[in-house]
Design an enzyme around this catalytic site. Structure first.
Site, PDB file in Angstrom:
ATOM      1  N   GLY A   1       1.534   4.154   5.635  1.00 19.79           N
ATOM      2  CA  GLY A   1       2.856   4.262   6.272  1.00 19.79           C
ATOM      3  C   GLY A   1       3.150   5.585   6.944  1.00 19.79           C
TER       4      GLY A   1
ATOM      5  N   ASP B   1       6.389   8.307   4.458  1.00 17.83           N
ATOM      6  CA  ASP B   1       7.197   7.602   5.456  1.00 17.83           C
ATOM      7  C   ASP B   1       8.622   7.396   4.993  1.00 17.83           C
ATOM      8  OD1 ASP B   1       6.426   5.812   3.475  1.00 17.83           O
ATOM      9  OD2 ASP B   1       5.683   4.273   4.827  1.00 17.83           O
TER      10      ASP B   1
ATOM     11  N   ASP C   1      12.116   5.262  -1.367  1.00 19.53           N
ATOM     12  CA  ASP C   1      12.940   4.108  -1.718  1.00 19.53           C
ATOM     13  C   ASP C   1      13.348   4.267  -3.186  1.00 19.53           C
ATOM     14  OD1 ASP C   1      14.022   1.521  -1.167  1.00 19.53           O
ATOM     15  OD2 ASP C   1      12.292   0.578  -2.087  1.00 19.53           O
TER      16      ASP C   1
ATOM     17  N   PHE D   1      15.526  -3.046   4.981  1.00 16.95           N
ATOM     18  CA  PHE D   1      14.072  -2.941   5.084  1.00 16.95           C
ATOM     19  C   PHE D   1      13.699  -2.631   6.520  1.00 16.95           C
ATOM     20  CE2 PHE D   1       9.615  -3.991   4.867  1.00 16.95           C
ATOM     21  CZ  PHE D   1       9.287  -3.430   3.645  1.00 16.95           C
ATOM     22  N   VAL D   2      12.960  -1.536   6.706  1.00 16.12           N
ATOM     23  CA  VAL D   2      12.651  -1.082   8.061  1.00 16.12           C
ATOM     24  C   VAL D   2      11.151  -1.127   8.340  1.00 16.12           C
ATOM     25  CG1 VAL D   2      14.709   0.349   8.372  1.00 16.12           C
ATOM     26  CG2 VAL D   2      12.699   1.329   7.261  1.00 16.12           C
TER      27      VAL D   2
ATOM     28  N   ARG E   1       3.505  -2.021  12.198  1.00 17.90           N
ATOM     29  CA  ARG E   1       3.297  -0.569  12.086  1.00 17.90           C
ATOM     30  C   ARG E   1       3.279   0.105  13.446  1.00 17.90           C
ATOM     31  NH1 ARG E   1       1.830   0.699   6.800  1.00 17.90           N
ATOM     32  NH2 ARG E   1       0.580  -0.842   5.715  1.00 17.90           N
TER      33      ARG E   1
HETATM   34  P1  IMP Z   1       9.084   3.983  -3.680  1.00 20.13           P
HETATM   35  O1  IMP Z   1       8.041   4.282  -4.697  1.00 20.13           O
HETATM   36  O2  IMP Z   1       9.951   2.809  -4.105  1.00 20.13           O
HETATM   37  O3  IMP Z   1       9.910   5.158  -3.265  1.00 20.13           O
HETATM   38  O4  IMP Z   1       8.318   3.389  -2.459  1.00 20.13           O
HETATM   39  C1  IMP Z   1       7.942   4.085  -1.391  1.00 20.13           C
HETATM   40  C2  IMP Z   1       6.985   3.265  -0.545  1.00 20.13           C
HETATM   41  O5  IMP Z   1       7.457   1.933  -0.376  1.00 20.13           O
HETATM   42  C3  IMP Z   1       6.923   3.822   0.827  1.00 20.13           C
HETATM   43  O6  IMP Z   1       5.850   4.712   0.935  1.00 20.13           O
HETATM   44  C4  IMP Z   1       6.711   2.602   1.703  1.00 20.13           C
HETATM   45  O7  IMP Z   1       5.338   2.345   1.846  1.00 20.13           O
HETATM   46  C5  IMP Z   1       7.330   1.469   0.938  1.00 20.13           C
HETATM   47  N1  IMP Z   1       8.657   1.139   1.472  1.00 20.13           N
HETATM   48  C6  IMP Z   1       9.848   1.371   0.893  1.00 20.13           C
HETATM   49  N2  IMP Z   1      10.866   0.961   1.655  1.00 20.13           N
HETATM   50  C7  IMP Z   1      10.298   0.445   2.775  1.00 20.13           C
HETATM   51  C8  IMP Z   1      10.846  -0.125   3.987  1.00 20.13           C
HETATM   52  O8  IMP Z   1      12.055  -0.266   4.203  1.00 20.13           O
HETATM   53  N3  IMP Z   1       9.928  -0.524   4.906  1.00 20.13           N
HETATM   54  C9  IMP Z   1       8.577  -0.399   4.736  1.00 20.13           C
HETATM   55  N4  IMP Z   1       8.046   0.147   3.637  1.00 20.13           N
HETATM   56  C10 IMP Z   1       8.895   0.566   2.661  1.00 20.13           C
HETATM   57 MG    MG Z   2       4.073   4.143   1.890  1.00 20.36          MG
END
Ligand code: IMP
Ligand code: MG
Length: 174
Positions: free
Chosen positions: A40, A96, A99, A148-149, A161
């Site tokens: 990402g 990227d 979340d 979701f983006v 991507r």
């Molecule tokens: P976290 O561990 O939940 O913070 O997840 C982070 C990872 O989830 C990021 O590196 C992204 O690869 C993926 N992710 C989280 N939200 C999105 C979104 O809205 N679009 C695409 N990928 C996302």
């Molecule tokens: Mg990622």
């Protein structure tokens, strides 16, 4: 599936330049190990690296937690590790999007165990309302709402991507 533009190519470009300028100023006199979290962050990390004026060493890492879902499983695994040790280095993790925060919480701990001199986080996007783990970015491009983006490196089930902008997708799952 509908994709609605949220952040334009031009806005991304301006933000990347501004972040690179700030990072270059704050790391003046040091060299920097940029750790790009695949896949990402790849577009963002390359553009950012080109604009940073202190010496940059690039390394890559891939983690998994989502599969093809849009919700993190919380079970983080390293799928591709760094090529070189980070012992004694100034590490900037380039991500990227933050979340739930679980990926970066895990990675920061892991790199600290490996003996990095200091570890900062640079994220293009932040969705603070979805945070579960206690992580904060040192450099943030855009704070966005809970949606979701895709685009500029970010995918939905490996698609989109290559969009040059960031767009919102409408997904029933959430
Ligand atoms: P976290 O561990 O939940 O913070 O997840 C982070 C990872 O989830 C990021 O590196 C992204 O690869 C993926 N992710 C989280 N939200 C999105 C979104 O809205 N679009 C695409 N990928 C996302
Ligand atoms: Mg990622």
């Amino acid at each position: 599936m509908q994709i609605r533009e949220l952040i334009t190519e031009d806005e991304i470009d301006k933000k990347v330049r501004a972040l690179a300028q700030q990072i270059s100023a704050e790391y003046a006199g040091k060299s920097l190990k940029l750790i790009c979290i695949l896949k990402g962050a790849s577009f963002f990390a390359c553009d950012l690296a080109k604009r940073i004026t202190v010496p940059v060493y690039l390394d890559f890492m891939a983690c998994s937690s989502y599969g093809d879902s849009t919700v993190s499983s919380g079970d983080i695994r390293i799928k591709k590790d760094l090529d070189a040790p980070v012992t004694g280095e100034h590490v900037l993790i380039v991500e990227d999007i933050i979340d739930s925060g679980q990926t970066l919480y895990y990675l920061k701990k892991e790199l600290s165990v490996r003996g990095a001199a200091d570890i900062r986080i640079c994220t293009l996007l932040d969705k603070p309302t979805r945070r579960v783990a206690d992580v904060r970015a040192d450099y943030t491009g855009f704070v966005i709402p809970d949606c979701f983006v895709v685009g500029y490196g970010l995918d939905y089930a490996q698609r989109y991507r290559n969009l040059p902008y960031i767009g919102i997708v409408d997904i029933e799952e959430r």
